[in-house]
Design a protein around this motif. Structure first.
Motif, mmCIF file in Angstrom:
data_model
loop_
_atom_site.group_PDB
_atom_site.id
_atom_site.type_symbol
_atom_site.label_atom_id
_atom_site.label_comp_id
_atom_site.label_asym_id
_atom_site.label_seq_id
_atom_site.Cartn_x
_atom_site.Cartn_y
_atom_site.Cartn_z
ATOM 1 N N ASN A 55 0.565 -1.231 -0.035
ATOM 2 C CA ASN A 55 -0.063 0.023 -0.124
ATOM 3 C C ASN A 55 0.812 1.282 0.002
ATOM 4 O O ASN A 55 0.657 2.249 -0.717
ATOM 5 C CB ASN A 55 -0.711 0.102 1.277
ATOM 6 N N LEU A 60 -1.112 3.843 -1.948
ATOM 7 C CA LEU A 60 -2.425 4.029 -1.677
ATOM 8 C C LEU A 60 -2.503 4.080 0.065
ATOM 9 O O LEU A 60 -3.558 4.398 0.599
ATOM 10 C CB LEU A 60 -2.882 2.562 -1.716
ATOM 11 N N THR A 80 -3.540 13.590 -3.639
ATOM 12 C CA THR A 80 -4.290 11.851 -4.068
ATOM 13 C C THR A 80 -4.641 12.219 -5.374
ATOM 14 O O THR A 80 -4.443 10.749 -6.030
ATOM 15 C CB THR A 80 -6.004 12.197 -3.543
ATOM 16 N N HIS A 81 -4.774 13.301 -6.237
ATOM 17 C CA HIS A 81 -5.052 12.928 -7.669
ATOM 18 C C HIS A 81 -3.820 12.621 -8.361
ATOM 19 O O HIS A 81 -3.937 11.782 -9.254
ATOM 20 C CB HIS A 81 -5.595 14.367 -7.853
ATOM 21 N N ALA A 84 -3.264 8.972 -7.747
ATOM 22 C CA ALA A 84 -3.905 8.239 -8.701
ATOM 23 C C ALA A 84 -3.153 8.200 -10.261
ATOM 24 O O ALA A 84 -3.438 7.009 -10.969
ATOM 25 C CB ALA A 84 -5.515 8.936 -8.671
ATOM 26 N N ARG A 85 -2.948 9.373 -10.656
ATOM 27 C CA ARG A 85 -2.521 9.462 -12.051
ATOM 28 C C ARG A 85 -1.381 8.854 -12.102
ATOM 29 O O ARG A 85 -0.904 7.892 -13.259
ATOM 30 C CB ARG A 85 -2.273 11.048 -12.058
ATOM 31 N N ARG A 87 -0.425 6.047 -10.432
ATOM 32 C CA ARG A 87 -0.618 4.391 -10.374
ATOM 33 C C ARG A 87 -1.137 4.280 -11.861
ATOM 34 O O ARG A 87 -0.877 3.045 -12.296
ATOM 35 C CB ARG A 87 -1.463 4.359 -9.348
ATOM 36 N N LEU A 88 -2.028 5.030 -12.297
ATOM 37 C CA LEU A 88 -2.243 4.827 -13.737
ATOM 38 C C LEU A 88 -1.342 4.479 -14.732
ATOM 39 O O LEU A 88 -1.338 3.749 -15.541
ATOM 40 C CB LEU A 88 -3.528 5.793 -14.115
ATOM 41 N N PHE A 93 -1.947 -3.699 -11.029
ATOM 42 C CA PHE A 93 -2.159 -4.451 -10.021
ATOM 43 C C PHE A 93 -2.957 -5.537 -10.216
ATOM 44 O O PHE A 93 -3.730 -5.712 -10.909
ATOM 45 C CB PHE A 93 -3.244 -3.439 -8.846
ATOM 46 N N ILE A 113 -7.149 0.165 -18.025
ATOM 47 C CA ILE A 113 -6.284 1.233 -17.634
ATOM 48 C C ILE A 113 -5.983 1.817 -18.764
ATOM 49 O O ILE A 113 -5.653 3.191 -18.975
ATOM 50 C CB ILE A 113 -4.746 0.254 -17.320
ATOM 51 N N LEU A 116 -8.350 4.514 -19.313
ATOM 52 C CA LEU A 116 -8.156 5.771 -18.423
ATOM 53 C C LEU A 116 -7.125 6.588 -19.024
ATOM 54 O O LEU A 116 -6.901 7.639 -18.568
ATOM 55 C CB LEU A 116 -7.895 5.118 -17.120
ATOM 56 N N ILE B 3 -15.382 5.268 -20.403
ATOM 57 C CA ILE B 3 -15.407 4.241 -19.538
ATOM 58 C C ILE B 3 -16.322 4.688 -18.251
ATOM 59 O O ILE B 3 -17.026 3.610 -17.795
ATOM 60 C CB ILE B 3 -13.794 3.694 -19.131
ATOM 61 N N HIS B 307 -9.820 3.077 -7.488
ATOM 62 C CA HIS B 307 -9.073 4.046 -6.644
ATOM 63 C C HIS B 307 -7.405 3.551 -7.032
ATOM 64 O O HIS B 307 -6.614 4.343 -7.419
ATOM 65 C CB HIS B 307 -9.335 4.084 -5.323
ATOM 66 N N SER B 308 -7.287 2.211 -6.642
ATOM 67 C CA SER B 308 -5.960 1.655 -6.886
ATOM 68 C C SER B 308 -5.551 1.854 -8.259
ATOM 69 O O SER B 308 -4.334 2.002 -8.677
ATOM 70 C CB SER B 308 -5.905 0.212 -6.483
ATOM 71 N N LEU B 309 -6.319 1.577 -9.218
ATOM 72 C CA LEU B 309 -6.195 1.542 -10.541
ATOM 73 C C LEU B 309 -5.967 2.914 -10.942
ATOM 74 O O LEU B 309 -5.445 3.017 -12.309
ATOM 75 C CB LEU B 309 -7.264 0.647 -11.510
ATOM 76 N N GLY B 310 -6.090 3.806 -10.588
ATOM 77 C CA GLY B 310 -6.068 5.403 -11.011
ATOM 78 C C GLY B 310 -7.282 6.043 -11.436
ATOM 79 O O GLY B 310 -6.939 7.259 -11.840
ATOM 80 N N THR B 312 -9.443 8.579 -10.588
ATOM 81 C CA THR B 312 -9.278 9.850 -9.622
ATOM 82 C C THR B 312 -10.937 10.056 -9.191
ATOM 83 O O THR B 312 -11.757 9.754 -9.418
ATOM 84 C CB THR B 312 -9.227 11.199 -10.681
ATOM 85 N N PRO B 313 -10.735 10.614 -7.770
ATOM 86 C CA PRO B 313 -11.829 10.773 -6.938
ATOM 87 C C PRO B 313 -12.861 11.509 -7.785
ATOM 88 O O PRO B 313 -14.207 11.332 -7.734
ATOM 89 C CB PRO B 313 -11.336 11.577 -6.015
ATOM 90 N N LYS B 315 -13.494 11.312 -11.036
ATOM 91 C CA LYS B 315 -14.279 10.391 -11.997
ATOM 92 C C LYS B 315 -15.303 9.656 -11.133
ATOM 93 O O LYS B 315 -16.256 9.235 -11.878
ATOM 94 C CB LYS B 315 -12.983 9.446 -12.770
ATOM 95 N N ILE B 409 -8.161 2.215 1.159
ATOM 96 C CA ILE B 409 -6.668 1.849 0.956
ATOM 97 C C ILE B 409 -6.575 0.559 1.568
ATOM 98 O O ILE B 409 -5.466 -0.072 1.389
ATOM 99 C CB ILE B 409 -5.775 2.893 1.576
ATOM 100 N N LEU B 412 -6.426 -4.266 -0.014
ATOM 101 C CA LEU B 412 -5.435 -5.267 -0.123
ATOM 102 C C LEU B 412 -5.512 -6.006 1.327
ATOM 103 O O LEU B 412 -4.653 -6.844 1.441
ATOM 104 C CB LEU B 412 -4.152 -4.854 -0.322
#
Lengths: 235, 415
Positions: A55, A60, A80-81, A84-85, A87-88, A93, A113, A116, B3, B307-310, B312-313, B315, B409, B412
């Motif tokens: 994590n 995360l 956070t934003h 997220a970007r 990780r994308l 995962f 992915i 996105l 998506i 969220h983990s995959l990216g 954003t909040p 979206k 979070i 996992l």
């Protein structure tokens, strides 16, 4: 090894949680780094901090202290934003369960992915169909998760994780819910992808069969790195 | 974004029974809202029509202060009448006029061999008034006045009963004439008896030809009122405002100004309807909120995954708002379909209130048709649809916010 690209770096990372009156130290001064193309297992008993480490490694969760980098991105200073970007763009995962978006079919899940990321349709379709074939799911593209077996679902998750060619693929006990044969086949697949695409894999496990296939094992005990050793057979 | 849209749409059908039930609930709520508005507005319009045709018209032109003080001497003379007619002619291309009615008014006493009664004597132009006020439908005995009528009168049903008069019988009308204190009297013959639907009118109404009333009341060429009837009451305020500017020396009133008690009644009735609608929508709101909130709460792990995959909040927030939008759109379509179909039926066949009530229906002195015909304006439809949309979207905000914040979070686990 020294000349290889650094993918993940944790420096003196600790993570504490408040549990009632008690403070639990889930990670305790962990320092480690992963280079491009490594196939690394984090091993340890339940409660040793494996998942917390994963994590924190990808933003995360935030470390209570210490520093984290993915490539040259310093995670501590990102919001956070931005995380997220990141990780994308950089991370794939594979989870133990709740892997797939239930309302999307196998192809759409694998495509997620890329979508996105804004990859053009044609390029996306080609990449996804190729990767689904590579993970042995040709012909099952239109099936929804509920129509696939556990092993097939994990293969879709693997396809999704690597379709966008991330720098790092993170897997949390990826074989925990699979029978031995399916688990072995999934591990072989991950290994093959690691070798063919030079994708860095970091996965948590406490299954000796899984550990055996890792090229390097980081043993965690009570949130601390107890041992970090290459596997002789892969060294 | 595609998506997010796709996931939102498919999420809606993840639990189809729940979605269908929610959409049906909102649709029925919207349909009911449209019907309430249609029947309410239709009923009010029928009341207004009944009242304006027997009363002031949609717009009335008269001498200053005539509305407040009345008076036999507050007459429109020939020049004022001409100016009023000129203005009406100029205005007609903008607001089509159905009828222009010239009237005189006087209070008086009607006597027969069986007694006497206070009456309101109204001088009318029989030909125009017969069509405009739909008197043929209201005549319960005898015939209506015509151009040949001299000293013939039409009585309200109540007057005829009080004086025990029938068609062809004679009576004496007495009233104060203009410009003098002398009481005028005239022998007249009953030509017909009316039931107007206006309680007060039926008890006091005496109609006689305009020329006869001018002669009887010593009015010369003067009249008390020019009443304008249009195709509907909608633009009457606007027309009256134009009249006030054009004819500043005269009193130009819309039906609402001429009959404020009717406006108040409609306002109070609308207030009651709005409260009913609010209660209805509160019930619907809880259903919508429950559906959206449940849908978000049971997908906590999934939001964590996204969220983990990216994703954003913002979206994830948009995804839930899109689900609410889809639900609102489906409900809007369904509710509009059901509501408009019911409206069309009730517009043609009407809602027979006499199934539920016996006797005549009346309010603020207006007796109205017990069959109410739905009247639904485009404005009502759009505002109702907008209300459903806004309500659903507003109720989607809290679940959407929750979805945006629920990047779990601990997806996992914690090992």
């Amino acid at each position: 090894m020294g000349s290889k690209e650094m993918i993940l770096r944790l420096q003196d990372v600790s993570r504490m949680y408040e549990q009632g009156q008690e403070t639990v130290r889930a990670l305790d001064n962990v320092t480690l780094s992963l280079e491009k193309g490594e196939f690394v297992a984090i091993a340890g008993p339940s409660g040793s901090g494996k998942t917390t480490l994963l994590n924190v490694a990808v933003g995360l969760d935030r470390p209570t202290q210490g520093k984290v980098w993915i490539r040259d991105h310093y995670l501590n200073s990102m919001n956070t934003h931005a995380l997220a970007r990141l990780r994308l763009e950089e991370v794939g995962f594979i989870f133990q369960s709740y892997n797939l978006v239930p309302v999307l079919n196998a192809e759409e899940n694998a495509e997620l992915i890329l979508l996105l990321r804004g990859v053009p349709r044609q390029k996306r379709k080609t990449a996804v169909l190729q990767i689904l074939e590579e993970v042995g799911l040709a012909g099952l593209e239109k099936r929804r998760p509920s129509e696939l077996s556990g092993g097939q679902q994990q293969r879709v998750a693997v396809a999704r994780a690597i379709a966008a060619e991330p720098a790092l693929v993170l897997a949390d006990e990826p074989t925990a819910n699979l029978d031995s044969e399916t688990a072995l086949s999934l591990l072989k697949l991950m290994e093959k992808l690691n070798q063919e695409h030079a994708t860095t894999f970091l996965f948590s496990t406490h299954d000796p069969r899984v550990m055996k296939r890792a090229h390097r094992i980081i043993h965690l005990v009570d949130g601390r790195v107890d041992r970090d050793e290459p596997q002789p057979s892969h060294g | 974004m595609w998506i997010v849209l796709k996931i939102a749409w498919r999420n809606l059908w993840r639990k189809p029974r729940r979605t269908v039930l929610t959409v049906v609930t909102i649709s029925l709520g919207l349909a009911l809202l449209l019907i309430f508005f249609g029947i309410g507005d239709g009923g009010h319009n029928q009341m207004i029509e009944a009242a304006v045709r027997m009363g002031s018209g949609h717009v009335v032109i008269q001498q200053k202060e005539y509305h407040a003080k009345g008076g036999i001497d507050r007459l429109l003379d020939i020049a004022q009448k001409q100016r009023a007619e000129e203005w009406i002619r100029d205005m007609e291309p903008l607001f089509p006029i159905q009828h222009i009615l010239m009237r005189t008014y006087a209070s008086g006493l009607a006597s027969s061999s069986d007694g006497s009664a206070g009456v309101q004597i109204i001088g009318i132009e029989p030909q125009s008034e017969r069509v405009a006020s739909r008197f043929d439908d209201k005549l319960i005995a005898g015939d209506f006045l015509d151009s040949m009528s001299g000293n013939e009168v039409i009585l309200g049903e109540g007057v005829a009963q009080r004086l025990d008069l029938g068609v062809g019988e004679k009576m004496v009308l007495m009233a104060q004439g203009a410009g003098s204190t002398e009481i005028q009297s005239q022998l007249v013959r009953v030509k017909g008896i009316l039931r107007t639907g206006l309680e007060e009118s039926d008890q006091t109404l005496v109609l006689l030809p305009l020329a006869a009333s001018q002669e009887f009341l010593n009015l010369g060429e003067g009249i008390h009122q020019v009443a304008i009837l249009m195709s509907h009451s909608g633009p009457s305020t606007q027309v009256a405002e134009m009249g006030k500017k054009r004819l500043p020396s005269l009193e130009v009133l819309s039906w609402g100004e001429a009959m404020p008690e009717l406006v108040d009644f409609i306002r109070i009735d609308n207030g009651g309807n709005y409260i009913m609608n609010i209660v209805l929508f509160l019930l619907i709101a809880f259903t919508v909120l429950n559906t959206l909130l449940m849908s978000v709460l049971e997908r906590g792990k999934e939001f964590g995954l996204l969220h983990s995959l990216g994703l954003t909040p913002i979206k994830r927030f948009l995804m839930i708002l899109l689900e609410a939008t889809f639900m609102a759109a489906l409900s809007g379509l369904g509710g509009f379909g059901i509501g408009y179909a019911l409206h069309l039926y009730l517009n043609i066949h009407g809602l027979p209130l006499d199934l539920f009530y016996s006797g005549e229906l009346s309010a603020v002195g207006v007796t109205f048709d017990p069959v109410i015909y739905s009247d639904l304006s485009a404005g009502r439809i759009f505002s109702s649809l907008a209300l459903v949309f806004l309500l659903t979207l507003t109720l989607g905000l809290a679940p959407a916010w929750r979805a945006a914040r629920s990047g779990n979070i601990h997806l996992l686990g914690r090992t």
